[in-house]
Design an enzyme around this catalytic site. Structure first.
Site, PDB file in Angstrom:
ATOM      1  N   GLU A  52      -7.073   5.163   7.413  1.00 41.99           N
ATOM      2  CA  GLU A  52      -6.772   6.561   7.076  1.00 41.99           C
ATOM      3  C   GLU A  52      -7.926   7.190   6.298  1.00 41.99           C
ATOM      4  O   GLU A  52      -8.099   8.413   6.310  1.00 41.99           O
ATOM      5  CB  GLU A  52      -5.445   6.616   6.294  1.00 41.99           C
ATOM      6  CG  GLU A  52      -4.265   6.328   7.222  1.00 41.99           C
ATOM      7  CD  GLU A  52      -3.035   5.762   6.532  1.00 41.99           C
ATOM      8  OE1 GLU A  52      -2.949   5.804   5.298  1.00 41.99           O
ATOM      9  OE2 GLU A  52      -2.151   5.261   7.262  1.00 41.99           O
ATOM     10  N   GLY A  79       2.170   2.275  10.858  1.00 41.26           N
ATOM     11  CA  GLY A  79       3.210   3.302  10.765  1.00 41.26           C
ATOM     12  C   GLY A  79       3.847   3.646  12.096  1.00 41.26           C
ATOM     13  O   GLY A  79       4.410   4.729  12.262  1.00 41.26           O
ATOM     14  N   SER A 136       2.902  -2.136  10.426  1.00 39.42           N
ATOM     15  CA  SER A 136       4.336  -2.218  10.727  1.00 39.42           C
ATOM     16  C   SER A 136       4.950  -3.575  10.397  1.00 39.42           C
ATOM     17  O   SER A 136       5.837  -4.054  11.117  1.00 39.42           O
ATOM     18  CB  SER A 136       4.606  -1.836  12.188  1.00 39.42           C
ATOM     19  OG  SER A 136       4.222  -0.494  12.425  1.00 39.42           O
ATOM     20  N   HIS A 169      -9.758   1.617   4.518  1.00 42.69           N
ATOM     21  CA  HIS A 169      -8.501   1.794   5.256  1.00 42.69           C
ATOM     22  C   HIS A 169      -8.736   2.804   6.381  1.00 42.69           C
ATOM     23  O   HIS A 169      -9.497   3.766   6.207  1.00 42.69           O
ATOM     24  CB  HIS A 169      -7.402   2.281   4.304  1.00 42.69           C
ATOM     25  CG  HIS A 169      -6.045   2.236   4.936  1.00 42.69           C
ATOM     26  ND1 HIS A 169      -5.637   3.174   5.847  1.00 42.69           N
ATOM     27  CD2 HIS A 169      -5.034   1.345   4.836  1.00 42.69           C
ATOM     28  CE1 HIS A 169      -4.411   2.866   6.269  1.00 42.69           C
ATOM     29  NE2 HIS A 169      -4.038   1.754   5.663  1.00 42.69           N
ATOM     30  N   GLU A 195      -5.963  -4.612  10.423  1.00 43.32           N
ATOM     31  CA  GLU A 195      -4.945  -3.569  10.572  1.00 43.32           C
ATOM     32  C   GLU A 195      -5.258  -2.743  11.816  1.00 43.32           C
ATOM     33  O   GLU A 195      -5.960  -1.721  11.721  1.00 43.32           O
ATOM     34  CB  GLU A 195      -4.949  -2.642   9.355  1.00 43.32           C
ATOM     35  CG  GLU A 195      -4.494  -3.276   8.079  1.00 43.32           C
ATOM     36  CD  GLU A 195      -3.787  -2.260   7.198  1.00 43.32           C
ATOM     37  OE1 GLU A 195      -2.690  -2.558   6.739  1.00 43.32           O
ATOM     38  OE2 GLU A 195      -4.316  -1.160   6.993  1.00 43.32           O
ATOM     39  N   GLY A 254       2.618  -1.235   4.359  1.00 45.09           N
ATOM     40  CA  GLY A 254       2.662   0.193   4.044  1.00 45.09           C
ATOM     41  C   GLY A 254       4.095   0.650   3.835  1.00 45.09           C
ATOM     42  O   GLY A 254       4.693   0.448   2.778  1.00 45.09           O
ATOM     43  N   GLY A 255       4.660   1.232   4.872  1.00 45.28           N
ATOM     44  CA  GLY A 255       6.001   1.839   4.797  1.00 45.28           C
ATOM     45  C   GLY A 255       7.043   0.970   4.106  1.00 45.28           C
ATOM     46  O   GLY A 255       7.791   1.446   3.236  1.00 45.28           O
ATOM     47  N   ASN A 299       0.861  -1.188   0.000  1.00 48.33           N
ATOM     48  CA  ASN A 299       0.000   0.000   0.000  1.00 48.33           C
ATOM     49  C   ASN A 299       0.895   1.234   0.000  1.00 48.33           C
ATOM     50  O   ASN A 299       1.443   1.611   1.032  1.00 48.33           O
ATOM     51  CB  ASN A 299      -0.905  -0.039   1.250  1.00 48.33           C
ATOM     52  CG  ASN A 299      -1.773   1.201   1.369  1.00 48.33           C
ATOM     53  OD1 ASN A 299      -1.881   1.987   0.422  1.00 48.33           O
ATOM     54  ND2 ASN A 299      -2.387   1.383   2.526  1.00 48.33           N
ATOM     55  N   TRP A 300       1.031   1.842  -1.174  1.00 48.41           N
ATOM     56  CA  TRP A 300       1.940   2.990  -1.285  1.00 48.41           C
ATOM     57  C   TRP A 300       1.369   4.252  -0.649  1.00 48.41           C
ATOM     58  O   TRP A 300       2.058   5.247  -0.516  1.00 48.41           O
ATOM     59  CB  TRP A 300       2.239   3.262  -2.767  1.00 48.41           C
ATOM     60  CG  TRP A 300       3.166   2.265  -3.404  1.00 48.41           C
ATOM     61  CD1 TRP A 300       3.689   1.127  -2.840  1.00 48.41           C
ATOM     62  CD2 TRP A 300       3.698   2.330  -4.742  1.00 48.41           C
ATOM     63  NE1 TRP A 300       4.498   0.487  -3.744  1.00 48.41           N
ATOM     64  CE2 TRP A 300       4.527   1.199  -4.919  1.00 48.41           C
ATOM     65  CE3 TRP A 300       3.551   3.225  -5.799  1.00 48.41           C
ATOM     66  CZ2 TRP A 300       5.207   0.951  -6.120  1.00 48.41           C
ATOM     67  CZ3 TRP A 300       4.218   2.970  -6.996  1.00 48.41           C
ATOM     68  CH2 TRP A 300       5.044   1.851  -7.148  1.00 48.41           C
ATOM     69  N   LYS A 301       0.083   4.232  -0.321  1.00 46.01           N
ATOM     70  CA  LYS A 301      -0.582   5.432   0.220  1.00 46.01           C
ATOM     71  C   LYS A 301      -0.333   6.619  -0.726  1.00 46.01           C
ATOM     72  O   LYS A 301      -0.345   6.417  -1.938  1.00 46.01           O
ATOM     73  CB  LYS A 301      -0.107   5.694   1.645  1.00 46.01           C
ATOM     74  CG  LYS A 301      -0.246   4.440   2.517  1.00 46.01           C
ATOM     75  CD  LYS A 301      -0.064   4.683   3.974  1.00 46.01           C
ATOM     76  CE  LYS A 301      -0.233   3.365   4.726  1.00 46.01           C
ATOM     77  NZ  LYS A 301      -0.184   3.508   6.158  1.00 46.01           N
TER      78      LYS A 301
HETATM   79  P1  PGA Z   1       2.476   0.292   7.725  1.00 46.65           P
HETATM   80  O1  PGA Z   1       1.056   0.574   7.029  1.00 46.65           O
HETATM   81  O2  PGA Z   1       2.995  -1.016   7.163  1.00 46.65           O
HETATM   82  O3  PGA Z   1       3.336   1.464   7.327  1.00 46.65           O
HETATM   83  O4  PGA Z   1       2.256   0.215   9.195  1.00 46.65           O
HETATM   84  C1  PGA Z   1       0.147  -0.463   6.773  1.00 46.65           C
HETATM   85  C2  PGA Z   1      -1.093   0.105   6.144  1.00 46.65           C
HETATM   86  O5  PGA Z   1      -1.532   1.194   6.553  1.00 46.65           O
HETATM   87  O6  PGA Z   1      -1.680  -0.503   5.237  1.00 46.65           O
END
Ligand code: PGA
Length: 258
Positions: free
Chosen positions: A101, A175, A215, A99, A169, A236-237, A12-14
């Protein structure tokens, strides 16, 4: 230990990276470093504006493309929205929905449910995120996740379940470098499966894949897969560094079908 699954690893590049050049370079690096990982289903969820270019870049590769959200209507007067037919015409196969966010920006369980139905009906795969903000000693977070799941799966036809993916999640793990323990992941996977069994019957349980996200990195992926036993990860990251993302995919290979 090998399992009878094909691990699903989604990056997930966001809202990253900042330019099309950087997006193409990152994708090319991921493509190159995961050529041999044929036992894993790899998906990159890029910002909408990069998907067309990545479709061209993904030719001759097994990497699939996802969007990070979508609007339920197929076309019309919806300024700023992106529709499912548009995504399909760009070759996207998966859509992340709900998600945290996006929920934080005001998306309700109801709106997410409508999008899930539209995505599944269209033939695309819906990756639905659920997860609690915080954990409490009484275990109230289970009811919170249960409400999200119940709303997500209500009125989904049984025939669409193999294209439903649920990503657990926990918000506190996104993050933050504080991932859920493998035991937490296993417990929540069983809890989600119980909800699926209660709603659709036990035979539906193996159809719905359950991922963990929050994470995930090269240090914890093995332990999470081994003990937590998710069907893959939403990363994500760590998906923004090709070598790290590829390493997570290499690790996952060991847990897929022979
Ligand atoms: P993260 O994000 O791996 O940076 O914690 C995961 C996500 O939000 O899908």
């Amino acid at each position: 230990m090998k399992r009878n699954i094909t691990p699903l690893i989604i990056g997930n590049w966001k809202m990253n990276p900042q330019t099309i050049e950087k997006a193409e370079a990152l994708f090319a690096d991921i493509k190159k470093s995961t050529k041999k990982d044929t036992a894993v289903e790899i998906v990159v969820a890029a910002p909408f504006v990069f998907i067309a270019a990545l479709q061209r870049a993904s030719k001759n590769s097994r990497i699939k493309l996802a969007a990070q959200n979508v609007f339920k209507e197929p076309l019309g007067a919806y300024t700023g929205e992106i529709s499912i037919p548009m995504l399909k015409s760009l070759g996207a196969t998966h859509v992340i929905l709900g998600h945290s966010e996006r929920r934080a920006l005001g998306e309700s369980n109801e709106k997410i449910h409508e999008s899930i139905l539209a995505v599944l009906k269209s033939g695309l795969t819906a990756v639905v995120c659920v997860g609690e903000k915080a954990r409490d000693a009484q275990g109230d977070y289970f009811s919170f996740v249960e409400a999200q799941i119940k709303s997500a799966i209500a009125s989904i036809p049984n025939s669409h379940l193999s294209r439903l993916v649920i990503a657990y999640e926990p918000i506190w793990a996104i993050g933050t470098s504080k991932h859920a323990t493998a035991e937490d992941v296993q417990e929540m996977k069983l809890f989600i499966q119980k909800n699926i069994a209660d709603h659709f019957g036990r035979s539906a349980v193996p159809k719905v894949r359950i991922l963990y996200g929050g994470s995930v990195n090269t240090d914890n992926a093995k332990e999470l897969l081994e003990t937590g036993r998710p069907d893959g990860f939403l990363v994500g990251g760590a998906s923004l560094k090709a070598s790290e993302f590829a390493e997570i995919i290499h690790i996952s290979t060991a847990y897929g079908k022979v």
